[in-house]
Design a protein around this motif. Structure first.
Motif, short mmCIF file in Angstrom:
data_model
loop_
_atom_site.label_atom_id
_atom_site.label_comp_id
_atom_site.label_asym_id
_atom_site.label_seq_id
_atom_site.Cartn_x
_atom_site.Cartn_y
_atom_site.Cartn_z
N TYR A 1 0.83 -1.20 0.00
CA TYR A 1 0.00 0.00 0.00
C TYR A 1 0.87 1.26 0.00
O TYR A 1 0.65 2.20 -0.78
CB TYR A 1 -0.92 -0.02 1.23
CG TYR A 1 -1.72 1.23 1.46
CD1 TYR A 1 -2.83 1.55 0.67
CD2 TYR A 1 -1.39 2.12 2.49
CE1 TYR A 1 -3.58 2.70 0.89
CE2 TYR A 1 -2.12 3.26 2.73
CZ TYR A 1 -3.23 3.56 1.92
OH TYR A 1 -3.96 4.70 2.15
N LEU B 1 1.59 4.31 -2.80
CA LEU B 1 1.50 5.74 -2.50
C LEU B 1 2.77 6.48 -2.89
O LEU B 1 2.71 7.67 -3.24
CB LEU B 1 1.25 5.96 -1.00
CG LEU B 1 -0.14 5.62 -0.45
CD1 LEU B 1 -0.18 5.90 1.04
CD2 LEU B 1 -1.23 6.40 -1.17
N PHE C 1 3.28 8.87 -5.91
CA PHE C 1 2.82 10.25 -5.92
C PHE C 1 3.93 11.22 -5.52
O PHE C 1 3.77 12.43 -5.63
CB PHE C 1 1.61 10.42 -4.99
CG PHE C 1 0.41 9.63 -5.43
CD1 PHE C 1 -0.39 10.07 -6.48
CD2 PHE C 1 0.08 8.43 -4.81
CE1 PHE C 1 -1.49 9.34 -6.89
CE2 PHE C 1 -1.03 7.68 -5.22
CZ PHE C 1 -1.81 8.14 -6.26
N ARG D 1 -4.02 18.54 2.59
CA ARG D 1 -4.34 17.12 2.67
C ARG D 1 -4.17 16.58 4.09
O ARG D 1 -5.04 15.89 4.61
CB ARG D 1 -3.46 16.32 1.69
CG ARG D 1 -3.75 16.63 0.22
CD ARG D 1 -2.78 15.88 -0.69
NE ARG D 1 -1.38 16.19 -0.40
CZ ARG D 1 -0.73 17.24 -0.89
NH1 ARG D 1 -1.33 18.07 -1.71
NH2 ARG D 1 0.53 17.46 -0.57
N SER E 1 -5.74 4.47 6.56
CA SER E 1 -6.17 4.31 5.16
C SER E 1 -7.67 4.45 4.98
O SER E 1 -8.15 4.87 3.93
CB SER E 1 -5.70 2.96 4.61
OG SER E 1 -6.44 1.88 5.18
N VAL F 1 -8.28 7.98 4.48
CA VAL F 1 -7.80 8.36 3.15
C VAL F 1 -8.88 8.05 2.11
O VAL F 1 -9.18 8.87 1.23
CB VAL F 1 -6.50 7.62 2.80
CG1 VAL F 1 -6.11 7.88 1.34
CG2 VAL F 1 -5.36 8.07 3.73
N GLU F 2 -9.49 6.89 2.24
CA GLU F 2 -10.58 6.52 1.32
C GLU F 2 -11.73 7.51 1.41
O GLU F 2 -12.31 7.89 0.39
CB GLU F 2 -11.07 5.11 1.66
CG GLU F 2 -10.06 4.00 1.35
CD GLU F 2 -10.53 2.64 1.83
OE1 GLU F 2 -11.71 2.54 2.25
OE2 GLU F 2 -9.72 1.71 1.80
N LEU G 1 -10.86 10.67 -0.50
CA LEU G 1 -10.97 10.50 -1.95
C LEU G 1 -12.42 10.50 -2.40
O LEU G 1 -12.77 11.07 -3.44
CB LEU G 1 -10.27 9.22 -2.38
CG LEU G 1 -8.76 9.15 -2.10
CD1 LEU G 1 -8.19 7.82 -2.53
CD2 LEU G 1 -8.02 10.30 -2.79
N GLU H 1 -7.64 15.53 -2.90
CA GLU H 1 -6.46 14.99 -3.56
C GLU H 1 -5.87 13.86 -2.72
O GLU H 1 -5.96 13.86 -1.50
CB GLU H 1 -5.43 16.12 -3.73
CG GLU H 1 -4.20 15.76 -4.53
CD GLU H 1 -3.23 16.93 -4.66
OE1 GLU H 1 -2.33 16.84 -5.51
OE2 GLU H 1 -3.38 17.92 -3.91
N GLN H 2 -5.25 12.89 -3.39
CA GLN H 2 -4.62 11.75 -2.74
C GLN H 2 -3.49 12.21 -1.81
O GLN H 2 -2.55 12.88 -2.23
CB GLN H 2 -4.04 10.81 -3.79
CG GLN H 2 -3.15 9.71 -3.24
CD GLN H 2 -3.93 8.66 -2.47
OE1 GLN H 2 -4.87 8.09 -2.99
NE2 GLN H 2 -3.52 8.41 -1.24
N THR I 1 -0.01 11.93 0.24
CA THR I 1 1.26 11.27 -0.09
C THR I 1 1.59 10.19 0.94
O THR I 1 0.96 10.10 2.00
CB THR I 1 2.41 12.29 -0.11
OG1 THR I 1 2.60 12.79 1.23
CG2 THR I 1 2.10 13.45 -1.05
#
Length: 427
Positions: free
Chosen positions: A9, A13, A16, A24, A103, A106-107, A110, A115-116, A118
């Motif tokens: 995972y 990442l 990026f 973020r 994570s 993070v989902e 999104l 933005e994703q 880092t």
């Protein structure tokens, strides 16, 4: 995710890259209900010495009976090195759980159209979550890159620490000392005291920023001083005078002239803490300094030949490494196993570190950013220069060229040091 899935995972990442900015990480931590606000912190930046200083501060807190976390980067061998509590690395299972927990948010980001984040932002958030979950009272947080736009800069620390400022990361922090200093000074918060060993133009910018933020500044050679007192039994004796805050003399378990300055910064920070926390006393500070370890920074491996491992990866770090080699091994022939990243100041590092009387074997660090051994070799003017096909071959060849009574120095990149340590200690 288990540990292997977590590594995959994070590797995904990493594509990026580095993407400085605060939006973020701020949103991620907001979704996580701000774990970074559940403990006190010390924030450490600087061009060189920030890792060593962070390690010293964490050791001082542990010796003082204060449960603390330490967050550093990059790691030398494995990701869990980055998250430490009271001197103990997070387990692989705990690491996987912390990243997995992070994570999920993070989902959510999104899905909300953000933005994703880092890799470093996810790791930073996971570290804050872990430290809060295990109940640390303090965390010593090392900046990843610069300061102003670094994802660690969401914290409001008890003390801000800026070890020193020289040119680095010019592609992201600017091409002048003033530009870099502004990034470092970006960690200064309203009313939060600052301890620094910066000099010249950089110091002027730090002082100006601190004045704007109504923050007291403690400056080496103004409010605190240090002196090297000698080298005995693998430790150096240092004397530190922090004026009204106090003074002490102690053995320091990390070798190198630059560590005298770093220890002065760490001790002054600790003495400043002691004005509000009676658990931090000279005895606990001295105990910590005499036992603290920081691998890969002028790390001496006894043997035939003696091997020095140092992650010097910019001209200032290379200059200090050369000073240490000359001080600890005066008159000795040095054989280098040298590997440098292509986006570093390759010629500047070589100019400060290598002399025409040296022997050099060039190697390629384990990074897609690495310069090839041939590219590095072309930059070097020394008595003997050759390129090696691998890190292990390069170290073996350097040992062969040095002979049993020589000195081998493995240097040039932290991405080289981790693999080199595994090879050297395995053998």
């Amino acid at each position: 995710m288990n540990y292997e899935q977590t590594l995959a995972y994070l590797e995904n990442l990493s594509k990026f890259g580095i993407n400085l900015g605060m939006a973020r990480i701020e949103r991620l931590l907001e979704l996580m209900q701000h774990p970074e606000r559940r403990f006190k912190s010390l924030h450490v930046t600087g061009t060189n010495g920030k890792g060593s200083t962070t390690a010293m501060l964490s050791a001082i807190l542990s010796a003082s009976g204060i449960k603390n976390g330490m967050y550093t980067s990059p790691h030398l061998h494995d990701y869990p090195e980055r998250m430490v509590v009271n001197g103990q690395e997070i387990t692989k299972e705990e690491f996987a759980q912390a990243v997995t927990y992070t994570s999920h948010f993070v989902e959510q980001m999104l899905k909300d159209g953000f933005e994703q984040p880092t890799e470093f932002e996810v790791l930073t958030a996971a570290a804050f979550y872990y430290f809060a979950a295990v109940g640390v009272e303090y965390a010593v947080i090392e900046v990843g890159l610069g300061g102003l736009l670094d994802s660690t800069n969401v914290i409001i620390p008890e003390i801000s620490v800026i070890t020193n400022v020289t040119l680095e990361h010019t592609d992201r922090c600017g091409s002048t000392i003033a530009d870099v200093a502004r990034h470092k000074a970006g960690i200064i918060k309203e009313g939060v005291p600052v301890v620094t060993a910066a000099r010249g133009e950089a110091l002027a910018i730090i002082k100006r920023t601190a004045k704007e933020k109504h923050a007291a500044v403690y400056v080496k050679e103004e409010q605190f001083f240090s002196e090297f007192k000698g080298l005995t039994d693998g430790k150096q004796r240092v004397a530190i005078n922090a004026g009204s805050l106090g003074q002490l003399e102690s053995d320091l378990n990390i070798i190198g002239c630059h560590q005298v300055e770093n220890s002065a910064v760490a001790v002054t920070t600790a003495l400043l803490m002691a004005t509000n926390d009676q658990r931090v006393i000279p005895e606990t500070i001295k105990s910590a300094l005499s036992t603290v370890k920081w691998p890969g920074r002028f790390e001496i491996v006894p043997g035939e030949p003696v091997i020095i491992i140092d992650g010097a990866h910019n001209p200032d770090g290379a200059r200090v490494l050369r000073q240490n080699l000359d001080q600890v091994f005066p008159g000795k022939q040095i054989t280098f196993a040298l590997g440098i990243l292509r986006d570093k100041d390759v010629s500047g590092i070589i100019r400060e570190l290598i002399r025409t009387s040296d022997t050099v074997v060039t190697v390629q660090p384990l990074s897609y950013r690495a310069a090839t051994p041939e590219e590095i070799a072309q930059e070097i003017e020394a008595r003997h220069v050759e390129a090696a096909a691998s890190i292990e071959q390069g170290i073996d060849r350097a040992k062969e060229l040095a002979g049993p009574n020589g000195i081998v120095c493995v240097a040039g990149s932290l991405y080289l040091i981790g693999e080199a340590r595994q090879i050297i200690f395995r053998k």
